[in-house]
Design a protein around this motif. Structure first.
Motif, PDB file in Angstrom:
ATOM      1  N   GLY A 175       0.772  -1.232   0.000  1.00  0.00           N
ATOM      2  CA  GLY A 175       0.000   0.000   0.000  1.00  0.00           C
ATOM      3  C   GLY A 175       0.801   1.279   0.000  1.00  0.00           C
ATOM      4  O   GLY A 175       0.274   2.335   0.368  1.00  0.00           O
ATOM      5  N   ILE A 176       2.076   1.211  -0.410  1.00  0.00           N
ATOM      6  CA  ILE A 176       2.933   2.392  -0.367  1.00  0.00           C
ATOM      7  C   ILE A 176       3.258   2.865  -1.785  1.00  0.00           C
ATOM      8  O   ILE A 176       3.832   2.107  -2.570  1.00  0.00           O
ATOM      9  N   PRO A 177       2.911   4.115  -2.121  1.00  0.00           N
ATOM     10  CA  PRO A 177       3.232   4.639  -3.453  1.00  0.00           C
ATOM     11  C   PRO A 177       4.741   4.692  -3.676  1.00  0.00           C
ATOM     12  O   PRO A 177       5.515   4.849  -2.726  1.00  0.00           O
ATOM     13  N   THR A 178       5.130   4.605  -4.933  1.00  0.00           N
ATOM     14  CA  THR A 178       6.561   4.570  -5.248  1.00  0.00           C
ATOM     15  C   THR A 178       6.978   5.693  -6.183  1.00  0.00           C
ATOM     16  O   THR A 178       8.071   5.648  -6.757  1.00  0.00           O
ATOM     17  N   ARG A 179       6.131   6.712  -6.298  1.00  0.00           N
ATOM     18  CA  ARG A 179       6.490   7.855  -7.133  1.00  0.00           C
ATOM     19  C   ARG A 179       6.101   9.155  -6.442  1.00  0.00           C
ATOM     20  O   ARG A 179       5.168   9.199  -5.634  1.00  0.00           O
ATOM     21  N   LEU A 180       6.805  10.220  -6.764  1.00  0.00           N
ATOM     22  CA  LEU A 180       6.500  11.527  -6.197  1.00  0.00           C
ATOM     23  C   LEU A 180       5.072  11.946  -6.513  1.00  0.00           C
ATOM     24  O   LEU A 180       4.399  12.587  -5.699  1.00  0.00           O
ATOM     25  N   SER A 181       4.598  11.568  -7.691  1.00  0.00           N
ATOM     26  CA  SER A 181       3.237  11.935  -8.084  1.00  0.00           C
ATOM     27  C   SER A 181       2.190  11.337  -7.144  1.00  0.00           C
ATOM     28  O   SER A 181       1.093  11.870  -7.016  1.00  0.00           O
ATOM     29  N   GLY A 182       2.549  10.242  -6.466  1.00  0.00           N
ATOM     30  CA  GLY A 182       1.633   9.645  -5.505  1.00  0.00           C
ATOM     31  C   GLY A 182       1.366  10.536  -4.310  1.00  0.00           C
ATOM     32  O   GLY A 182       0.413  10.304  -3.549  1.00  0.00           O
ATOM     33  N   TYR A 183       2.185  11.556  -4.138  1.00  0.00           N
ATOM     34  CA  TYR A 183       2.014  12.525  -3.051  1.00  0.00           C
ATOM     35  C   TYR A 183       1.723  13.921  -3.588  1.00  0.00           C
ATOM     36  O   TYR A 183       1.864  14.913  -2.882  1.00  0.00           O
ATOM     37  N   GLY A 184       1.303  13.979  -4.871  1.00  0.00           N
ATOM     38  CA  GLY A 184       0.967  15.258  -5.479  1.00  0.00           C
ATOM     39  C   GLY A 184       2.169  16.139  -5.760  1.00  0.00           C
ATOM     40  O   GLY A 184       2.032  17.355  -5.881  1.00  0.00           O
ATOM     41  N   LEU A 185       3.350  15.527  -5.869  1.00  0.00           N
ATOM     42  CA  LEU A 185       4.579  16.292  -6.083  1.00  0.00           C
ATOM     43  C   LEU A 185       5.070  16.131  -7.515  1.00  0.00           C
ATOM     44  O   LEU A 185       4.948  15.055  -8.117  1.00  0.00           O
ATOM     45  N   GLY A 186       5.637  17.211  -8.035  1.00  0.00           N
ATOM     46  CA  GLY A 186       6.160  17.197  -9.389  1.00  0.00           C
ATOM     47  C   GLY A 186       7.546  17.793  -9.461  1.00  0.00           C
ATOM     48  O   GLY A 186       8.348  17.670  -8.523  1.00  0.00           O
ATOM     49  N   GLN A 187       7.822  18.481 -10.565  1.00  0.00           N
ATOM     50  CA  GLN A 187       9.151  19.008 -10.809  1.00  0.00           C
ATOM     51  C   GLN A 187       9.619  19.968  -9.721  1.00  0.00           C
ATOM     52  O   GLN A 187      10.814  20.050  -9.414  1.00  0.00           O
ATOM     53  N   GLU A 188       8.666  20.681  -9.108  1.00  0.00           N
ATOM     54  CA  GLU A 188       9.054  21.613  -8.049  1.00  0.00           C
ATOM     55  C   GLU A 188       9.734  20.892  -6.894  1.00  0.00           C
ATOM     56  O   GLU A 188      10.642  21.434  -6.250  1.00  0.00           O
ATOM     57  N   ALA A 189       9.323  19.667  -6.623  1.00  0.00           N
ATOM     58  CA  ALA A 189       9.938  18.892  -5.549  1.00  0.00           C
ATOM     59  C   ALA A 189      11.360  18.485  -5.915  1.00  0.00           C
ATOM     60  O   ALA A 189      12.243  18.450  -5.058  1.00  0.00           O
ATOM     61  N   VAL A 190      11.576  18.160  -7.185  1.00  0.00           N
ATOM     62  CA  VAL A 190      12.932  17.823  -7.635  1.00  0.00           C
ATOM     63  C   VAL A 190      13.880  18.979  -7.346  1.00  0.00           C
ATOM     64  O   VAL A 190      14.968  18.799  -6.772  1.00  0.00           O
ATOM     65  N   GLU A 191      13.471  20.176  -7.710  1.00  0.00           N
ATOM     66  CA  GLU A 191      14.326  21.339  -7.502  1.00  0.00           C
ATOM     67  C   GLU A 191      14.525  21.640  -6.021  1.00  0.00           C
ATOM     68  O   GLU A 191      15.638  21.992  -5.587  1.00  0.00           O
ATOM     69  N   ALA A 192      13.470  21.492  -5.241  1.00  0.00           N
ATOM     70  CA  ALA A 192      13.565  21.780  -3.809  1.00  0.00           C
ATOM     71  C   ALA A 192      14.493  20.796  -3.100  1.00  0.00           C
ATOM     72  O   ALA A 192      15.316  21.194  -2.261  1.00  0.00           O
ATOM     73  N   VAL A 193      14.380  19.529  -3.442  1.00  0.00           N
ATOM     74  CA  VAL A 193      15.238  18.519  -2.815  1.00  0.00           C
ATOM     75  C   VAL A 193      16.688  18.735  -3.215  1.00  0.00           C
ATOM     76  O   VAL A 193      17.602  18.642  -2.382  1.00  0.00           O
ATOM     77  N   LEU A 194      16.937  19.032  -4.474  1.00  0.00           N
ATOM     78  CA  LEU A 194      18.310  19.287  -4.919  1.00  0.00           C
ATOM     79  C   LEU A 194      18.916  20.479  -4.195  1.00  0.00           C
ATOM     80  O   LEU A 194      20.101  20.448  -3.814  1.00  0.00           O
ATOM     81  N   ALA A 195      18.118  21.512  -3.977  1.00  0.00           N
ATOM     82  CA  ALA A 195      18.620  22.679  -3.246  1.00  0.00           C
ATOM     83  C   ALA A 195      19.003  22.301  -1.823  1.00  0.00           C
ATOM     84  O   ALA A 195      20.039  22.754  -1.301  1.00  0.00           O
ATOM     85  N   GLN A 196      18.209  21.449  -1.192  1.00  0.00           N
ATOM     86  CA  GLN A 196      18.519  21.006   0.163  1.00  0.00           C
ATOM     87  C   GLN A 196      19.757  20.115   0.199  1.00  0.00           C
ATOM     88  O   GLN A 196      20.591  20.225   1.097  1.00  0.00           O
ATOM     89  N   LEU A 197      19.872  19.214  -0.770  1.00  0.00           N
ATOM     90  CA  LEU A 197      21.061  18.363  -0.838  1.00  0.00           C
ATOM     91  C   LEU A 197      22.322  19.213  -0.978  1.00  0.00           C
ATOM     92  O   LEU A 197      23.336  18.959  -0.321  1.00  0.00           O
ATOM     93  N   ALA A 198      22.252  20.234  -1.818  1.00  0.00           N
ATOM     94  CA  ALA A 198      23.400  21.122  -2.002  1.00  0.00           C
ATOM     95  C   ALA A 198      23.706  21.871  -0.711  1.00  0.00           C
ATOM     96  O   ALA A 198      24.876  21.984  -0.304  1.00  0.00           O
ATOM     97  N   ALA A 199      22.669  22.367  -0.053  1.00  0.00           N
ATOM     98  CA  ALA A 199      22.859  23.144   1.176  1.00  0.00           C
ATOM     99  C   ALA A 199      23.456  22.301   2.287  1.00  0.00           C
ATOM    100  O   ALA A 199      24.187  22.812   3.149  1.00  0.00           O
ATOM    101  N   HIS A 200      23.161  20.993   2.279  1.00  0.00           N
ATOM    102  CA  HIS A 200      23.627  20.117   3.349  1.00  0.00           C
ATOM    103  C   HIS A 200      24.875  19.321   2.973  1.00  0.00           C
ATOM    104  O   HIS A 200      25.244  18.369   3.658  1.00  0.00           O
ATOM    105  N   GLY A 201      25.517  19.706   1.879  1.00  0.00           N
ATOM    106  CA  GLY A 201      26.777  19.068   1.509  1.00  0.00           C
ATOM    107  C   GLY A 201      26.633  17.647   1.029  1.00  0.00           C
ATOM    108  O   GLY A 201      27.547  16.828   1.202  1.00  0.00           O
ATOM    109  N   MET A 202      25.508  17.325   0.395  1.00  0.00           N
ATOM    110  CA  MET A 202      25.234  15.965  -0.051  1.00  0.00           C
ATOM    111  C   MET A 202      25.527  15.804  -1.539  1.00  0.00           C
ATOM    112  O   MET A 202      24.709  15.289  -2.296  1.00  0.00           O
ATOM    113  N   GLY A 203      26.696  16.239  -1.961  1.00  0.00           N
ATOM    114  CA  GLY A 203      27.059  16.156  -3.367  1.00  0.00           C
ATOM    115  C   GLY A 203      27.911  14.958  -3.727  1.00  0.00           C
ATOM    116  O   GLY A 203      28.309  14.798  -4.887  1.00  0.00           O
TER     117      GLY A 203
END
Length: 385
Positions: A336-364
């Protein structure tokens, strides 16, 4: 096999009715802070049993530790420990409560800014209050390891940390405590334990044959018991196997002497911090996409995984890898667990937001080869849409 040191001092007391063992596990002279989450521990009678077992000791309580425990909440527990001069902690709950308790155990005796316990990834931890756990939700393995994760809500930072001082002294694992769990939490636990295992297994061959077989056995066990874990909440044998498998998935044993990935977790942490998606559910979003993007670097282990865990032996190598990834996704969706961002109503904006956080937290530089840079993380998130 890689060089390794393995150490795990946590005493496990397993089985029905074992909460009473607290009376001999917690020192009689201890001044205890009992930490827990919401109202369920009270409603199910777990807290009543714990209080009875601790009779005669000084016991204070701190409730309200949320899923993905926050620094802001835990500051209250730290203040209570110091004000009441408490010297022993007892976590009653799942991984979030135990993780929060680990943070309090270290921060309450740290002289600097408490957040440094997490921001330093545990490097500043030189000592900690002793603590134990009564597990009610099998999932994270925190009951038998020295790691934890806390979130600073003000900055949307979900920070992992660990220290040799943060192993529980003991953990009580009574499978009957999980009978009343919502099915959503049981499903989360199955996925959490599954991905903990793959993070240490689906990398590249290191000729660590026992670790591979241990990991494959855990994965097969989780797949086998999943339908009954959801359909029969009071099946003792099933819940026993789930509880113990979740502990074994992250107690250090299957990760000894092998390369480890953890990129799925690091990317998933950002999804949780930004969008408050349950931790296990972020893992179900990221892992299939990561396996697809990283299929070449993980080729040998993906083929082994497909053959040994899923019985996939027919077809070309590419077809077998496709099938193994598809079976992984299907397993998560079967509980019963979705496996895509769209399953939570998320799209390209989430990709950009997560990447910004990864960069900010040194996760490169993530992954077992430290070659998952931000461009690769973008590809993984795009694949997860």
């Amino acid at each position: 096999m890689l060089n390794f040191e393995y150490y795990n001092p946590t005493k496990i007391v397993f089985g029905a009715g074992t909460t009473a063992a607290l009376s001999r596990l917690v020192p009689e002279t201890a001044r205890v802070l009992l930490l827990y989450g919401g109202a369920s521990a009270e409603k199910t009678g777990t807290l009543a049993d714990v209080r009875a077992a601790l009779a005669g000791r000084v016991v204070h309580e701190f409730g309200g530790i949320e899923p993905n425990p926050s620094f802001e909440t835990l500051e209250g527990a730290i203040a209570q420990v110091r004000a009441e001069k408490l010297d022993y902690l007892l976590a009653v709950g799942g991984g979030s409560v135990i993780d929060g308790t680990k943070f309090v155990a270290a921060a309450a005796v740290y002289d600097g800014d408490a957040w440094e316990v997490a921001s330093s990834r545990g490097a500043v931890v030189q000592r900690a209050l002793p603590f134990g756990a009564v597990l009610t939700l099998p999932a994270t393995g925190s009951e038998m390891n020295n790691g934890a994760v806390v979130t600073r809500k003000a900055t949307h930072t979900k920070q992992p940390f660990r220290s040799e001082h943060l192993f529980p002294k003991f953990s009580i694992l009574d499978p009957t405590r999980s009978y009343s769990l919502p099915l959503k939490q049981v499903a989360n636990g199955l996925v959490d334990a599954f991905v903990h295992t793959t993070e240490q297994y689906l990398t590249y061959p290191a000729q660590a044959l026992p670790q591979d077989r241990f990991a494959e056995g855990l994965l097969q066990t989780l797949v086998e018991i999943a339908p009954r874990a959801l359909a029969a909440p009071d099946d003792y044998d099933t819940r026993s196997n789930l509880m113990w498998a979740a502990s074994l998935a992250l107690n250090g044993l299957i990760g000894a002497g092998v390369p480890q990935d953890w990129a799925t977790h690091m990317i998933g942490h950002e999804l949780t911090a930004l969008y408050n998606i349950d931790h296990a559910r972020t893992l179900a979003i990221v892992l299939p996409a990561l396996l697809q993007v990283r299929r070449d670097s993980k080729r040998d282990k993906l083929l082994q995984y497909g053959a040994r865990v899923w019985g996939i032996t027919d077809g070309s190598e590419e077809e077998r890898i496709d099938a193994a990834i598809a079976r992984t996704r299907a397993f998560f969706e079967s509980v019963g667990i979705p496996t895509r961002l769209s399953g939570y109503g998320l799209g390209q904006e989430a990709v950009e937001a997560v990447l910004a956080q990864l960069a900010a937290h040194g996760m490169g530089k993530l992954g077992e080869r430290r070659d998952i840079n931000l461009d690769v993380s973008r590809a993984i998130l795009q694949s997860a849409l």
